[in-house]
Structure formats: C-alpha cells, structure tokens
Scaffold this motif. Structure first.
Motif, PDB file in Angstrom:
ATOM      1  N   ARG A  92       0.786  -1.228  -0.101  1.00  0.00           N
ATOM      2  CA  ARG A  92      -0.096   0.081   0.133  1.00  0.00           C
ATOM      3  C   ARG A  92       0.806   1.230   0.028  1.00  0.00           C
ATOM      4  NH1 ARG A  92      -4.305  -2.797   4.061  1.00  0.00           N
ATOM      5  NH2 ARG A  92      -4.977  -4.417   2.744  1.00  0.00           N
ATOM      6  N   GLN A  93       2.058   1.155  -0.234  1.00  0.00           N
ATOM      7  CA  GLN A  93       3.050   2.193  -0.530  1.00  0.00           C
ATOM      8  C   GLN A  93       3.109   3.053   0.741  1.00  0.00           C
ATOM      9  OE1 GLN A  93       1.542   3.834  -4.190  1.00  0.00           O
ATOM     10  NE2 GLN A  93       2.856   2.237  -5.295  1.00  0.00           N
ATOM     11  N   LEU A  94       3.241   2.529   2.135  1.00  0.00           N
ATOM     12  CA  LEU A  94       3.207   3.356   3.323  1.00  0.00           C
ATOM     13  C   LEU A  94       4.665   3.139   3.506  1.00  0.00           C
ATOM     14  CD1 LEU A  94       0.198   1.782   5.040  1.00  0.00           C
ATOM     15  CD2 LEU A  94       0.561   4.027   4.156  1.00  0.00           C
ATOM     16  N   LEU A  95       5.619   2.225   3.027  1.00  0.00           N
ATOM     17  CA  LEU A  95       6.887   2.114   3.362  1.00  0.00           C
ATOM     18  C   LEU A  95       7.614   2.507   2.044  1.00  0.00           C
ATOM     19  CD1 LEU A  95       6.949  -1.592   4.963  1.00  0.00           C
ATOM     20  CD2 LEU A  95       6.929   0.655   6.290  1.00  0.00           C
ATOM     21  N   THR A  96       8.804   3.248   2.749  1.00  0.00           N
ATOM     22  CA  THR A  96       9.736   3.872   1.568  1.00  0.00           C
ATOM     23  C   THR A  96      10.864   2.721   1.447  1.00  0.00           C
ATOM     24  OG1 THR A  96      11.233   4.725   3.024  1.00  0.00           O
ATOM     25  CG2 THR A  96       9.794   6.284   2.299  1.00  0.00           C
ATOM     26  N   GLU A  97      11.436   2.620   0.284  1.00  0.00           N
ATOM     27  CA  GLU A  97      12.645   1.664  -0.103  1.00  0.00           C
ATOM     28  C   GLU A  97      13.628   1.568   1.121  1.00  0.00           C
ATOM     29  OE1 GLU A  97      13.681  -1.463  -2.136  1.00  0.00           O
ATOM     30  OE2 GLU A  97      11.927  -0.128  -2.736  1.00  0.00           O
ATOM     31  N   GLU A  98      14.031   2.974   1.685  1.00  0.00           N
ATOM     32  CA  GLU A  98      15.080   3.076   2.482  1.00  0.00           C
ATOM     33  C   GLU A  98      14.497   2.221   3.942  1.00  0.00           C
ATOM     34  OE1 GLU A  98      17.090   6.321   5.586  1.00  0.00           O
ATOM     35  OE2 GLU A  98      16.262   6.834   3.449  1.00  0.00           O
ATOM     36  N   GLN A  99      13.110   2.482   4.446  1.00  0.00           N
ATOM     37  CA  GLN A  99      12.479   1.908   5.448  1.00  0.00           C
ATOM     38  C   GLN A  99      12.534   0.366   5.351  1.00  0.00           C
ATOM     39  OE1 GLN A  99       8.913   3.936   5.406  1.00  0.00           O
ATOM     40  NE2 GLN A  99       9.414   5.430   6.886  1.00  0.00           N
ATOM     41  N   ILE A 100      12.113  -0.185   3.901  1.00  0.00           N
ATOM     42  CA  ILE A 100      12.083  -1.461   3.735  1.00  0.00           C
ATOM     43  C   ILE A 100      13.439  -2.336   4.124  1.00  0.00           C
ATOM     44  CG2 ILE A 100      11.880  -3.408   2.134  1.00  0.00           C
ATOM     45  CD1 ILE A 100       9.392  -1.250   0.889  1.00  0.00           C
ATOM     46  N   ASN A 101      14.568  -1.479   3.514  1.00  0.00           N
ATOM     47  CA  ASN A 101      15.931  -2.014   3.615  1.00  0.00           C
ATOM     48  C   ASN A 101      16.499  -1.978   5.048  1.00  0.00           C
ATOM     49  OD1 ASN A 101      15.856  -2.292   0.798  1.00  0.00           O
ATOM     50  ND2 ASN A 101      16.763  -0.442   0.507  1.00  0.00           N
ATOM     51  N   GLN A 102      15.684  -1.040   6.000  1.00  0.00           N
ATOM     52  CA  GLN A 102      16.216  -1.036   7.292  1.00  0.00           C
ATOM     53  C   GLN A 102      15.491  -2.239   8.025  1.00  0.00           C
ATOM     54  OE1 GLN A 102      15.036   2.992   7.945  1.00  0.00           O
ATOM     55  NE2 GLN A 102      16.632   3.423   8.993  1.00  0.00           N
ATOM     56  N   ILE A 103      14.294  -2.649   7.885  1.00  0.00           N
ATOM     57  CA  ILE A 103      13.563  -3.430   8.438  1.00  0.00           C
ATOM     58  C   ILE A 103      13.891  -4.960   8.107  1.00  0.00           C
ATOM     59  CG2 ILE A 103      11.124  -4.435   8.526  1.00  0.00           C
ATOM     60  CD1 ILE A 103      10.127  -1.609   8.479  1.00  0.00           C
ATOM     61  N   LYS A 104      14.152  -5.248   6.738  1.00  0.00           N
ATOM     62  CA  LYS A 104      14.154  -6.580   6.235  1.00  0.00           C
ATOM     63  C   LYS A 104      15.307  -7.402   6.850  1.00  0.00           C
ATOM     64  CE  LYS A 104      12.976  -7.296   2.029  1.00  0.00           C
ATOM     65  NZ  LYS A 104      13.153  -7.455   0.358  1.00  0.00           N
ATOM     66  N   PRO A 105      16.657  -6.772   7.059  1.00  0.00           N
ATOM     67  CA  PRO A 105      17.570  -7.673   7.815  1.00  0.00           C
ATOM     68  C   PRO A 105      17.405  -7.904   9.201  1.00  0.00           C
ATOM     69  CG  PRO A 105      18.485  -5.160   7.068  1.00  0.00           C
ATOM     70  CD  PRO A 105      17.100  -5.186   6.543  1.00  0.00           C
ATOM     71  N   ILE A 106      16.566  -7.145   9.843  1.00  0.00           N
ATOM     72  CA  ILE A 106      16.363  -7.113  11.285  1.00  0.00           C
ATOM     73  C   ILE A 106      15.396  -8.602  11.318  1.00  0.00           C
ATOM     74  CG2 ILE A 106      15.276  -6.443  13.563  1.00  0.00           C
ATOM     75  CD1 ILE A 106      16.014  -3.650  12.434  1.00  0.00           C
ATOM     76  N   VAL A 107      14.134  -8.433  10.536  1.00  0.00           N
ATOM     77  CA  VAL A 107      13.329  -9.436  10.391  1.00  0.00           C
ATOM     78  C   VAL A 107      13.726 -10.885  10.033  1.00  0.00           C
ATOM     79  CG1 VAL A 107      11.266 -10.524   9.144  1.00  0.00           C
ATOM     80  CG2 VAL A 107      11.378  -8.048   9.802  1.00  0.00           C
ATOM     81  N   HIS A 108      14.742 -10.832   9.088  1.00  0.00           N
ATOM     82  CA  HIS A 108      15.344 -12.033   8.586  1.00  0.00           C
ATOM     83  C   HIS A 108      16.621 -12.495   9.488  1.00  0.00           C
ATOM     84  CE1 HIS A 108      13.842 -11.999   4.560  1.00  0.00           C
ATOM     85  NE2 HIS A 108      14.507 -10.855   4.200  1.00  0.00           N
TER      86      HIS A 108
END
Length: 128
Positions: A92-108
């Motif tokens: 729904r385009q609530l997250l920027t690419e930068e935010q996704i790149n911050q979150i993804k490694p933590i989740v992984h």
C-alpha cells in the motif's frame, strides 16, 4: 543450582534486543503515517511488533522451561503477524525503499534467532 537469574534476565538476550530494535523502528515509521493508515495497519503492526519482545520477556519470567517455550512460540507467531502487516504496508506504499531496507535485515535475523532460542530452551534441563 537455580536458573532464576538467567531465566529472568531477558534484556541481555540478543533475540530480545533484536525484537526491541524492530518494534522501535516500526513505531518511528508508523508515527509519520496519516491518521487512516495509523488507525488501520499502523495500530496492528505496532501491536504485533511489540508483542514479539513482550512474549520473550514474559516467557523468561515464567517458572518452567515449558512455559517459556510456549511464550517464545507466541513471539514467533507475532513475528509472522508483523511480517504480514509489513507486506500489506509495503504493498500500500506506506513504506519507503529505505525503510524496507532497514526493516528487512532485522526480520531476516530475528526469525532464525527465535527458532534457535526456542530450541535452546528445549535442550535445557529443569531443576524442578
């Protein structure tokens, strides 16, 4: 020998620290959303992310390894719910690419750490 000190010192667990980092990052992101997004996806994702660490902490405070394992399984479910909401927020385009790149490694990193923590609890012997 007693395990009480070790069992209740959840703040020193790397898996707990990662969950807190994820929850705080999500909180900071959601704070910037508009009212509709905050009241729908925002509240859900903040609750599910906060629940990961809360369940790790609660499990550590329980008297038995069996209870601790149960709460870690709930934390794992909360991580999956958080992943769901992150996917919806991204779609729904609530997250920027930068935010996704911050979150993804933590989740992984958090997912296998939760599993490893769960397995370590299962291999410990209770003195009860």
């Amino acid at each position: 020998m007693t395990h009480n000190k070790k069992n209740t010192d959840f703040k020193n667990l790397h898996v707990y620290q990662l969950s807190a980092e994820l929850a705080d990052l999500i909180w900071d992101i959601v704070r910037e959303w508009d009212t509709f997004a905050k009241n729908t996806i925002g509240q859900q994702i903040v609750r599910s992310a906060d629940s990961i660490g809360a369940n790790i902490a609660e499990g550590c405070g329980r008297g038995s390894f069996q209870d601790n394992r149960r709460f870690v399984k709930i934390a794992r479910g909360s991580l999956n719910e958080t992943r769901h909401w992150l996917t919806r927020a991204a779609k729904r385009q609530l997250l920027t690419e930068e935010q996704i790149n911050q979150i993804k490694p933590i989740v992984h990193e958090l997912a296998p750490k939760l599993n490893a923590y769960l397995n370590s609890i299962g291999s410990q012997k209770s003195d009860d």
